[in-house]
Design a protein around this motif. Structure first.
Motif, PDB file in Angstrom:
ATOM      1  N   UNK A  30       1.158  -1.226   0.200  1.00 48.38           N
ATOM      2  CA  UNK A  30       0.070   0.291  -0.102  1.00 48.38           C
ATOM      3  C   UNK A  30       0.886   0.848   0.328  1.00 48.38           C
ATOM      4  N   UNK A  31       1.732   1.627   0.520  1.00 44.13           N
ATOM      5  CA  UNK A  31       3.002   2.097   0.751  1.00 44.13           C
ATOM      6  C   UNK A  31       4.154   2.364  -0.263  1.00 44.13           C
ATOM      7  N   UNK A  32       4.886   1.463  -0.641  1.00 43.49           N
ATOM      8  CA  UNK A  32       5.693   1.851  -1.528  1.00 43.49           C
ATOM      9  C   UNK A  32       5.547   2.335  -3.017  1.00 43.49           C
ATOM     10  N   UNK A  33       6.366   2.737  -3.225  1.00 40.60           N
ATOM     11  CA  UNK A  33       6.096   3.241  -4.867  1.00 40.60           C
ATOM     12  C   UNK A  33       6.500   1.905  -5.755  1.00 40.60           C
ATOM     13  N   UNK A  34       5.916   2.495  -6.620  1.00 44.65           N
ATOM     14  CA  UNK A  34       5.361   1.973  -7.991  1.00 44.65           C
ATOM     15  C   UNK A  34       7.091   1.080  -8.270  1.00 44.65           C
ATOM     16  N   UNK A  35       7.764   1.630  -8.829  1.00 47.36           N
ATOM     17  CA  UNK A  35       9.377   1.209  -8.938  1.00 47.36           C
ATOM     18  C   UNK A  35       9.608   0.692  -8.222  1.00 47.36           C
ATOM     19  N   UNK A  36       9.603   0.474  -6.742  1.00 48.70           N
ATOM     20  CA  UNK A  36      10.506  -0.292  -5.655  1.00 48.70           C
ATOM     21  C   UNK A  36       9.835  -1.950  -6.064  1.00 48.70           C
ATOM     22  N   UNK A  37       9.327  -1.398  -6.330  1.00 50.28           N
ATOM     23  CA  UNK A  37       8.553  -2.701  -6.339  1.00 50.28           C
ATOM     24  C   UNK A  37       8.316  -3.670  -6.945  1.00 50.28           C
ATOM     25  N   UNK A  38       8.225  -3.002  -8.162  1.00 49.28           N
ATOM     26  CA  UNK A  38       9.466  -3.306  -9.618  1.00 49.28           C
ATOM     27  C   UNK A  38      10.357  -3.946 -10.043  1.00 49.28           C
ATOM     28  N   UNK A  39      11.561  -2.743  -8.886  1.00 50.19           N
ATOM     29  CA  UNK A  39      12.605  -3.526  -8.442  1.00 50.19           C
ATOM     30  C   UNK A  39      13.338  -4.526  -8.032  1.00 50.19           C
ATOM     31  N   UNK A  40      11.947  -4.622  -7.213  1.00 46.91           N
ATOM     32  CA  UNK A  40      11.991  -6.491  -6.493  1.00 46.91           C
ATOM     33  C   UNK A  40      11.304  -7.652  -7.033  1.00 46.91           C
ATOM     34  N   UNK A  41      11.490  -7.182  -7.850  1.00 44.98           N
ATOM     35  CA  UNK A  41      10.913  -8.428  -8.922  1.00 44.98           C
ATOM     36  C   UNK A  41       9.313  -8.712  -9.767  1.00 44.98           C
ATOM     37  N   UNK A  42       8.685  -7.824  -8.517  1.00 43.58           N
ATOM     38  CA  UNK A  42       6.841  -8.165  -9.092  1.00 43.58           C
ATOM     39  C   UNK A  42       6.840  -7.743  -9.644  1.00 43.58           C
ATOM     40  N   UNK A  43       5.966  -8.268 -10.676  1.00 45.95           N
ATOM     41  CA  UNK A  43       5.500  -7.513 -12.335  1.00 45.95           C
ATOM     42  C   UNK A  43       3.377  -7.277 -11.983  1.00 45.95           C
ATOM     43  N   UNK A  44       2.946  -8.676 -11.030  1.00 48.53           N
ATOM     44  CA  UNK A  44       1.591  -8.032 -11.351  1.00 48.53           C
ATOM     45  C   UNK A  44       1.895  -7.661  -9.638  1.00 48.53           C
ATOM     46  N   UNK A  45       0.983  -6.498  -9.057  1.00 47.10           N
ATOM     47  CA  UNK A  45       0.094  -6.680  -8.134  1.00 47.10           C
ATOM     48  C   UNK A  45      -1.552  -6.103  -8.337  1.00 47.10           C
ATOM     49  N   UNK A  46      -2.082  -6.040  -7.703  1.00 47.54           N
ATOM     50  CA  UNK A  46      -3.676  -5.496  -7.510  1.00 47.54           C
ATOM     51  C   UNK A  46      -3.311  -3.989  -7.113  1.00 47.54           C
ATOM     52  N   UNK A  50      -7.117  -1.028  -3.778  1.00 47.64           N
ATOM     53  CA  UNK A  50      -7.543  -2.229  -3.158  1.00 47.64           C
ATOM     54  C   UNK A  50      -7.436  -1.756  -1.342  1.00 47.64           C
ATOM     55  N   UNK A  51      -5.904  -1.052  -1.752  1.00 50.83           N
ATOM     56  CA  UNK A  51      -5.566  -0.859  -0.394  1.00 50.83           C
ATOM     57  C   UNK A  51      -6.530   0.054   0.811  1.00 50.83           C
ATOM     58  N   UNK A  52      -6.850   0.459   0.149  1.00 49.75           N
ATOM     59  CA  UNK A  52      -8.300   1.599   0.409  1.00 49.75           C
ATOM     60  C   UNK A  52      -9.917   0.545   0.650  1.00 49.75           C
ATOM     61  N   UNK A  53     -10.106  -0.060   0.362  1.00 49.23           N
ATOM     62  CA  UNK A  53     -11.467  -0.185  -0.322  1.00 49.23           C
ATOM     63  C   UNK A  53     -11.056  -1.880   0.513  1.00 49.23           C
ATOM     64  N   UNK A  54     -10.440  -2.620   0.472  1.00 53.56           N
ATOM     65  CA  UNK A  54     -10.759  -4.231   1.891  1.00 53.56           C
ATOM     66  C   UNK A  54     -10.664  -3.498   3.147  1.00 53.56           C
ATOM     67  N   UNK A  55      -9.848  -2.552   3.640  1.00 54.50           N
ATOM     68  CA  UNK A  55     -10.761  -2.172   5.049  1.00 54.50           C
ATOM     69  C   UNK A  55     -12.186  -1.878   5.250  1.00 54.50           C
ATOM     70  N   UNK A  56     -12.283  -0.958   3.848  1.00 50.99           N
ATOM     71  CA  UNK A  56     -13.701  -0.153   3.879  1.00 50.99           C
ATOM     72  C   UNK A  56     -15.241  -1.200   4.357  1.00 50.99           C
ATOM     73  N   UNK A  57     -14.489  -2.320   3.517  1.00 49.09           N
ATOM     74  CA  UNK A  57     -15.147  -3.350   3.231  1.00 49.09           C
ATOM     75  C   UNK A  57     -15.116  -4.054   3.996  1.00 49.09           C
ATOM     76  N   UNK A  58     -14.853  -4.018   4.765  1.00 50.14           N
ATOM     77  CA  UNK A  58     -14.525  -4.809   6.389  1.00 50.14           C
ATOM     78  C   UNK A  58     -14.880  -4.659   7.393  1.00 50.14           C
ATOM     79  N   UNK A  59     -15.311  -3.402   7.189  1.00 49.82           N
ATOM     80  CA  UNK A  59     -15.910  -1.971   8.242  1.00 49.82           C
ATOM     81  C   UNK A  59     -16.922  -2.511   8.264  1.00 49.82           C
ATOM     82  N   UNK A  60     -17.292  -2.140   6.650  1.00 48.87           N
ATOM     83  CA  UNK A  60     -19.189  -2.139   6.318  1.00 48.87           C
ATOM     84  C   UNK A  60     -19.231  -3.852   6.482  1.00 48.87           C
TER      85      UNK A  60
END
Length: 156
Positions: free
Chosen positions: A53-69, A73-83
């Motif tokens: 939720x907090x790291x910039x996209x460039x850092x995630x891509x440098x870590x070798x992760x090519x796809x992520x949601x 959804x970082x806001x929607x999942x907690x909001x849906x959970x509370x609801x």
């Protein structure tokens, strides 16, 4: 009292023995391991969610992760959970209100477990006739009409 070991709260000895009884060796340690695995995996998933939720996209891509949601959804999942939690409380509250009988319903006053004495001459003398001078009387439920007459009648 006998010298044989007793359970800590047996009817013969309601107080825990001193020194304490040694623990029995036949219990499993599996719940400890399950708890540790659950705690560790939950902590790891929380850290991964927080980093996603907090790291910039460039850092995630440098870590070798090519796809992520998507980050929304970082806001929607907690909001849906509370609801969902609030909706669950509302549904249980609504079901409890739905199952409660109205004030005019006889089920609000008595139920199928009420214990009344055998029918006698009159309802007033029936309860008096059950009293015994030699011992305590039987326990019976008093009809709501009789209670209302005693509590709300005018006294002179």
């Amino acid at each position: 009292m006998s010298d044989e070991p007793q359970s800590p709260t047996s009817p013969a000895s309601p107080i825990a023995p001193f020194p304490p009884l040694p623990p029995s060796g036949d219990h499993s340690r599996a719940p400890e391991f399950y708890g540790f695995v659950a705690w560790t995996s939950t902590s790891l998933l929380f850290v991964l969610f927080f980093l996603w939720a907090l790291l910039p996209d460039s850092w995630i891509v440098e870590a070798g992760i090519e796809w992520y949601p998507s980050r929304e959804w970082a806001l929607l999942l907690p909001a849906y959970s509370v609801f969902l939690v609030l909706l669950t409380y509302f549904v249980y509250f609504a079901l409890a209100i739905h199952a409660t009988p109205s004030f005019s319903d006889l089920r609000a006053i008595t139920d199928s477990y009420a214990h009344f004495p055998e029918p006698g001459v009159s309802q007033d003398n029936l309860y008096v006739s059950q009293a015994s001078a030699t011992g305590p009387p039987q326990l019976y439920d008093i009809p709501i009409g009789m209670v209302n007459r005693v509590v709300y009648s005018r006294r002179s």
